[in-house]
Design a protein around this motif. Structure first.
Motif, PDB file in Angstrom:
ATOM      1  N   VAL A  37     -14.906  -1.067   8.854  1.00 38.02           N
ATOM      2  CA  VAL A  37     -15.654   0.168   9.081  1.00 38.02           C
ATOM      3  C   VAL A  37     -17.074   0.039   8.571  1.00 38.02           C
ATOM      4  O   VAL A  37     -17.396  -0.883   7.819  1.00 38.02           O
ATOM      5  CB  VAL A  37     -14.973   1.364   8.382  1.00 38.02           C
ATOM      6  N   SER A  38     -17.896   0.995   8.951  1.00 39.83           N
ATOM      7  CA  SER A  38     -19.268   1.098   8.453  1.00 39.83           C
ATOM      8  C   SER A  38     -19.366   2.327   7.561  1.00 39.83           C
ATOM      9  O   SER A  38     -18.593   3.273   7.724  1.00 39.83           O
ATOM     10  CB  SER A  38     -20.235   1.259   9.632  1.00 39.83           C
ATOM     11  N   PRO A  39     -20.329   2.338   6.633  1.00 34.97           N
ATOM     12  CA  PRO A  39     -20.521   3.536   5.815  1.00 34.97           C
ATOM     13  C   PRO A  39     -20.717   4.771   6.699  1.00 34.97           C
ATOM     14  O   PRO A  39     -21.382   4.711   7.737  1.00 34.97           O
ATOM     15  CB  PRO A  39     -21.795   3.218   5.020  1.00 34.97           C
ATOM     16  N   GLY A  40     -20.111   5.890   6.295  1.00 38.40           N
ATOM     17  CA  GLY A  40     -20.207   7.140   7.045  1.00 38.40           C
ATOM     18  C   GLY A  40     -19.161   7.316   8.122  1.00 38.40           C
ATOM     19  O   GLY A  40     -18.984   8.412   8.655  1.00 38.40           O
ATOM     20  N   GLU A  41     -18.457   6.260   8.472  1.00 41.43           N
ATOM     21  CA  GLU A  41     -17.441   6.318   9.529  1.00 41.43           C
ATOM     22  C   GLU A  41     -16.190   7.044   9.034  1.00 41.43           C
ATOM     23  O   GLU A  41     -15.912   7.091   7.845  1.00 41.43           O
ATOM     24  CB  GLU A  41     -17.086   4.881   9.935  1.00 41.43           C
ATOM     25  N   ARG A  94     -13.554  10.025   5.198  1.00 41.04           N
ATOM     26  CA  ARG A  94     -14.861   9.488   5.561  1.00 41.04           C
ATOM     27  C   ARG A  94     -15.220   8.391   4.560  1.00 41.04           C
ATOM     28  O   ARG A  94     -14.983   8.527   3.363  1.00 41.04           O
ATOM     29  CB  ARG A  94     -15.919  10.590   5.533  1.00 41.04           C
ATOM     30  N   ILE A  95     -15.800   7.316   5.077  1.00 39.16           N
ATOM     31  CA  ILE A  95     -16.258   6.221   4.221  1.00 39.16           C
ATOM     32  C   ILE A  95     -17.577   6.653   3.571  1.00 39.16           C
ATOM     33  O   ILE A  95     -18.447   7.218   4.240  1.00 39.16           O
ATOM     34  CB  ILE A  95     -16.453   4.925   5.040  1.00 39.16           C
ATOM     35  N   ARG A  96     -17.692   6.416   2.266  1.00 33.71           N
ATOM     36  CA  ARG A  96     -18.912   6.801   1.544  1.00 33.71           C
ATOM     37  C   ARG A  96     -20.139   6.197   2.217  1.00 33.71           C
ATOM     38  O   ARG A  96     -20.135   5.030   2.612  1.00 33.71           O
ATOM     39  CB  ARG A  96     -18.853   6.313   0.094  1.00 33.71           C
ATOM     40  N   THR A  97     -21.196   6.975   2.322  1.00 28.94           N
ATOM     41  CA  THR A  97     -22.429   6.456   2.929  1.00 28.94           C
ATOM     42  C   THR A  97     -23.096   5.415   2.043  1.00 28.94           C
ATOM     43  O   THR A  97     -23.867   4.597   2.529  1.00 28.94           O
ATOM     44  CB  THR A  97     -23.431   7.599   3.225  1.00 28.94           C
ATOM     45  N   ASP A  98     -22.778   5.430   0.733  1.00 29.75           N
ATOM     46  CA  ASP A  98     -23.357   4.445  -0.181  1.00 29.75           C
ATOM     47  C   ASP A  98     -22.386   3.297  -0.497  1.00 29.75           C
ATOM     48  O   ASP A  98     -22.623   2.531  -1.422  1.00 29.75           O
ATOM     49  CB  ASP A  98     -23.818   5.115  -1.474  1.00 29.75           C
ATOM     50  N   ALA A  99     -21.303   3.182   0.275  1.00 32.81           N
ATOM     51  CA  ALA A  99     -20.329   2.105   0.033  1.00 32.81           C
ATOM     52  C   ALA A  99     -20.976   0.748   0.330  1.00 32.81           C
ATOM     53  O   ALA A  99     -21.504   0.529   1.424  1.00 32.81           O
ATOM     54  CB  ALA A  99     -19.093   2.290   0.898  1.00 32.81           C
ATOM     55  N   ALA A 100     -20.954  -0.111  -0.656  1.00 31.08           N
ATOM     56  CA  ALA A 100     -21.506  -1.458  -0.485  1.00 31.08           C
ATOM     57  C   ALA A 100     -20.570  -2.283   0.390  1.00 31.08           C
ATOM     58  O   ALA A 100     -19.357  -2.064   0.400  1.00 31.08           O
ATOM     59  CB  ALA A 100     -21.658  -2.123  -1.849  1.00 31.08           C
ATOM     60  N   PRO A 101     -21.111  -3.234   1.136  1.00 33.26           N
ATOM     61  CA  PRO A 101     -20.239  -4.102   1.927  1.00 33.26           C
ATOM     62  C   PRO A 101     -19.226  -4.807   1.024  1.00 33.26           C
ATOM     63  O   PRO A 101     -19.548  -5.197  -0.101  1.00 33.26           O
ATOM     64  CB  PRO A 101     -21.213  -5.117   2.544  1.00 33.26           C
ATOM     65  N   GLY A 102     -18.005  -4.908   1.506  1.00 23.73           N
ATOM     66  CA  GLY A 102     -16.955  -5.558   0.738  1.00 23.73           C
ATOM     67  C   GLY A 102     -15.589  -5.060   1.156  1.00 23.73           C
ATOM     68  O   GLY A 102     -15.445  -4.301   2.107  1.00 23.73           O
ATOM     69  N   THR A 103     -14.576  -5.504   0.430  1.00 28.47           N
ATOM     70  CA  THR A 103     -13.194  -5.135   0.716  1.00 28.47           C
ATOM     71  C   THR A 103     -12.719  -4.154  -0.343  1.00 28.47           C
ATOM     72  O   THR A 103     -12.903  -4.385  -1.534  1.00 28.47           O
ATOM     73  CB  THR A 103     -12.296  -6.386   0.731  1.00 28.47           C
ATOM     74  N   TYR A 104     -12.116  -3.062   0.110  1.00 26.95           N
ATOM     75  CA  TYR A 104     -11.654  -1.995  -0.776  1.00 26.95           C
ATOM     76  C   TYR A 104     -10.170  -1.739  -0.532  1.00 26.95           C
ATOM     77  O   TYR A 104      -9.721  -1.761   0.610  1.00 26.95           O
ATOM     78  CB  TYR A 104     -12.411  -0.693  -0.482  1.00 26.95           C
TER      79      TYR A 104
END
Length: 124
Positions: A37-41, A94-104
């Motif tokens: 996913v992308s941030p905000g998705e 919703r994915i955080r808009t400030d989520a850094a790229p990576g695996t969660y």
């Protein structure tokens, strides 16, 4: 035809032992509709807890906080489960808009504690 004869020659008891599995209701299920996913998705989640345990929450450090986030307060959030049918909960996060790229991790917690988890990859 040779395969059919071989299958028919297997003792019924041995065949029955190979087909026995744990009842579906005895296990937990966690499904997220996207693995990348992308941030905000927005992602959609489906969860089920084993037996009579209720769903506590489905949470992730990648999710936006909702105000009802339990252990994820200040460090992610929980999915908003809006539909509960036959012990299965479904909803969205919703994915955080400030989520850094990576695996969660996305974690399902049931009445008895941790029940299941899946990985979600956030891209830049």
């Amino acid at each position: 035809m040779k395969i059919l004869r071989l299958a028919l020659s297997v003792p019924v008891a041995a065949l029955a032992c190979t087909l026995v599995t744990a009842p579906a209701a005895a296990s937990s299920v966690l499904f997220v509709d996207k693995s990348t996913v992308s941030p905000g998705e927005v992602v959609h989640v489906t969860a089920r807890c084993p037996l009579a345990e209720g769903i506590n929450h489905v949470g992730s450090p990648a999710f936006t906080a909702t105000g009802h986030d339990g252990p994820y307060t200040g460090n992610g959030g929980v999915a908003v489960l809006t539909e509960h049918v036959g012990g299965v909960g479904s909803g969205h996060a919703r994915i955080r808009t400030d989520a850094a790229p990576g695996t969660y991790p996305v974690v399902l917690r049931c009445g008895g504690g941790h029940a299941a988890d899946v990985q979600l990859t956030v891209t830049g």
